[in-house]
Design a protein around this motif. Structure first.
Motif, PDB file in Angstrom:
ATOM      1  N   HIS A   1     -45.899  37.353 -11.616  1.00 38.46           N
ATOM      2  CA  HIS A   1     -45.486  38.520 -12.414  1.00 38.46           C
ATOM      3  C   HIS A   1     -46.028  38.542 -13.840  1.00 38.46           C
ATOM      4  CE1 HIS A   1     -41.605  36.264 -13.925  1.00 38.46           C
ATOM      5  NE2 HIS A   1     -42.631  35.453 -13.788  1.00 38.46           N
TER       6      HIS A   1
ATOM      7  N   ASP B   1     -36.581  36.030 -12.415  1.00 37.81           N
ATOM      8  CA  ASP B   1     -37.155  34.789 -12.926  1.00 37.81           C
ATOM      9  C   ASP B   1     -36.613  34.611 -14.348  1.00 37.81           C
ATOM     10  OD1 ASP B   1     -39.783  32.978 -12.205  1.00 37.81           O
ATOM     11  OD2 ASP B   1     -39.592  33.257 -14.373  1.00 37.81           O
ATOM     12  N   VAL B   2     -36.595  33.392 -14.860  1.00 38.84           N
ATOM     13  CA  VAL B   2     -36.059  33.193 -16.218  1.00 38.84           C
ATOM     14  C   VAL B   2     -37.016  33.752 -17.278  1.00 38.84           C
ATOM     15  CG1 VAL B   2     -36.998  30.900 -16.789  1.00 38.84           C
ATOM     16  CG2 VAL B   2     -34.716  31.549 -17.595  1.00 38.84           C
ATOM     17  N   HIS B   3     -38.285  33.972 -16.890  1.00 38.03           N
ATOM     18  CA  HIS B   3     -39.269  34.590 -17.795  1.00 38.03           C
ATOM     19  C   HIS B   3     -39.401  36.075 -17.465  1.00 38.03           C
ATOM     20  CE1 HIS B   3     -40.443  30.296 -17.245  1.00 38.03           C
ATOM     21  NE2 HIS B   3     -40.488  30.353 -18.563  1.00 38.03           N
TER      22      HIS B   3
ATOM     23  N   ASP C   1     -36.361  29.303 -11.649  1.00 38.04           N
ATOM     24  CA  ASP C   1     -36.244  28.666 -12.973  1.00 38.04           C
ATOM     25  C   ASP C   1     -35.047  29.065 -13.847  1.00 38.04           C
ATOM     26  OD1 ASP C   1     -37.479  31.082 -13.419  1.00 38.04           O
ATOM     27  OD2 ASP C   1     -39.388  30.245 -14.107  1.00 38.04           O
TER      28      ASP C   1
ATOM     29  N   GLY D   1     -41.451  30.751 -10.299  1.00 38.58           N
ATOM     30  CA  GLY D   1     -41.041  29.657 -11.183  1.00 38.58           C
ATOM     31  C   GLY D   1     -40.687  28.378 -10.446  1.00 38.58           C
TER      32      GLY D   1
ATOM     33  N   TYR E   1     -39.486  24.675 -12.227  1.00 35.92           N
ATOM     34  CA  TYR E   1     -40.073  23.543 -12.962  1.00 35.92           C
ATOM     35  C   TYR E   1     -39.020  22.465 -13.216  1.00 35.92           C
ATOM     36  CZ  TYR E   1     -43.089  27.533 -13.624  1.00 35.92           C
ATOM     37  OH  TYR E   1     -43.850  28.654 -13.386  1.00 35.92           O
TER      38      TYR E   1
HETATM   39 ZN    ZN Z   1     -40.717  31.702 -14.625  1.00 33.71          ZN
END
Ligand code: ZN
Length: 382
Positions: free
Chosen positions: A200, A238-240, A316, A357, A359
């Motif tokens: 994304h 996603d966290v981003h 994530d 994600g 990590y």
């Molecule tokens: Zn992410």
């Protein structure tokens, strides 16, 4: 707390990578330094290479006319109909061993899904790669040329956080094919899942954040052009922020982009999704807060009326993730998956799931989170 777009802006990103700046200095040295003719020729050759490489990022995005006429059919009938709902390719695991992105998770997810008898071989279908014509529905021709140049030359290995080789480019095209196939399965059977994809951060004209080709945007555009769908929605968990997807569909009222992400985190210069929930890390977002925020989704779905939802099930937001500051547990992420999937299923909206994600220090946690998404998809199917 939900931040306005103005509050989110503030950080800028260098238009050139460090490698591109260093290469440019070398070119200037070769052209200006006293020496043999070979220096001039080499300098000129590298200058042409450098200009094409950099110009690729500034190429205008393609203008694709999305058909406005009624759909020929709302059902995506494929040449090889199958009862398999899960898309996976052994090529997904290709990655640079030294890179932060855990590409080997794709193989671990597949293996564990079979070992733990969550899925059988019959549940999987292998995607074909998408061609340049399909990629050019979203990505500019100049940018695709840039990717090829990078993939075939050593510059690809030192391309910032987005290194690329020929094998990686092939894998990314297969991932685009995987998301497209998962969407078609969703249109036929209600739900499909690509055990890959979710890139994304890829823009129409440049790569970012470990993402080169935006598989979700390509799949949506291709389905629109083929007249399988009119309207789509991307639910990005996603966290981003899904900045690439948001930028690609900005101003396009046929595609609604939703992103719930951490505010004080990459990408520091946020794009404009149709609906952003940007939560600061200091808010200590846990399972309860997060699920509470998602309660806007039923209204958004009702207003936009998508023919297809792509759900990016990011791993994530997990509390132990090294790149994120949310505090969700594995159970919380599973509840999130169940909530989004149920939301679509109850309204009869086809949903395609992609990964994102992941990590965590222990890769098995990331794999477990993705497997839980598979379990939630399976629960809906049965
Ligand atoms: Zn992410």
């Amino acid at each position: 707390m939900i931040y306005s777009h103005e509050e989110l802006l503030g950080h800028t990103r260098l238009p050139l990578t460090i490698a591109e700046i260093i290469l440019f200095i070398i070119i200037i040295y070769l052209l200006l330094a006293v020496g043999g003719k070979w220096r001039i020729w080499l300098g000129a050759l590298l200058l042409v290479y450098w200009i094409v490489l950099v110009a690729g990022k500034f190429w205008p995005p393609p203008k694709v006319a999305v058909p406005k006429s009624p759909l020929a059919t709302k059902i995506a009938v494929r040449e090889d109909p199958t009862t398999a709902n899960f898309v996976w390719s052994s090529e997904y695991r290709v990655g640079f061993w030294w890179h932060f992105f855990p590409a080997k998770k794709y193989f671990l997810i597949y293996n564990r899904a079979l070992e733990e008898k969550i899925l059988t071989q019959d549940d999987f279908i292998i995607p074909a790669h998408l061609g340049d014509q399909d990629l050019a529905l979203v990505h500019s021709r100049g940018y695709l040329l840039r990717l090829y140049l990078l993939a075939f030359t050593p510059m690809g290995f030192i391309n910032g956080e987005n290194p690329i080789s020929w094998y990686i480019l092939k894998k990314l095209k297969v991932a685009c094919g995987g998301t497209y196939l998962a969407c078609k399965i969703a249109l036929e059977q209600g739900i499909g899942m690509n055990l890959g994809g979710g890139f994304h951060h890829a823009f129409a004209g440049h790569e970012e954040g470990f993402c080169h080709l935006n598989d979700m945007a390509v799949a949506i555009r291709k389905l629109q052009v083929e007249r399988f769908i009119d309207r789509a929605m991307v639910i990005d968990c996603d966290v981003h922020q899904g900045n690439g997807t948001a930028a690609i569909f900005q101003g396009d009222d046929t595609v609604f982009t939703f992103s719930i992400h951490q505010d004080d985190l990459y990408p520091y210069q946020k794009a404009y999704s149709n609906y952003d929930i940007s939560l600061p890390g200091s808010m200590r977002v846990d399972d309860e807060n997060y699920l509470e925020q998602l309660k806007v989704l039923p209204d958004l779905i009702k207003k936009h009326r998508p023919d297809l939802v792509i759900y990016l099930a990011g791993a994530d937001p997990f509390k132990e993730d090294r790149l994120g500051g949310f505090l969700l547990t594995k159970q919380g992420l599973m509840d999130r998956d169940a909530y989004v999937l149920r939301l679509c299923a109850d309204r009869g909206i086809p949903v395609a799931v992609v990964l994102g994600g992941g990590y965590a220090p222990n890769i098995n946690d990331t794999v477990e989170i993705h497997l839980n998404t598979v379990r939630m998809v399976n629960r809906l199917l049965n």
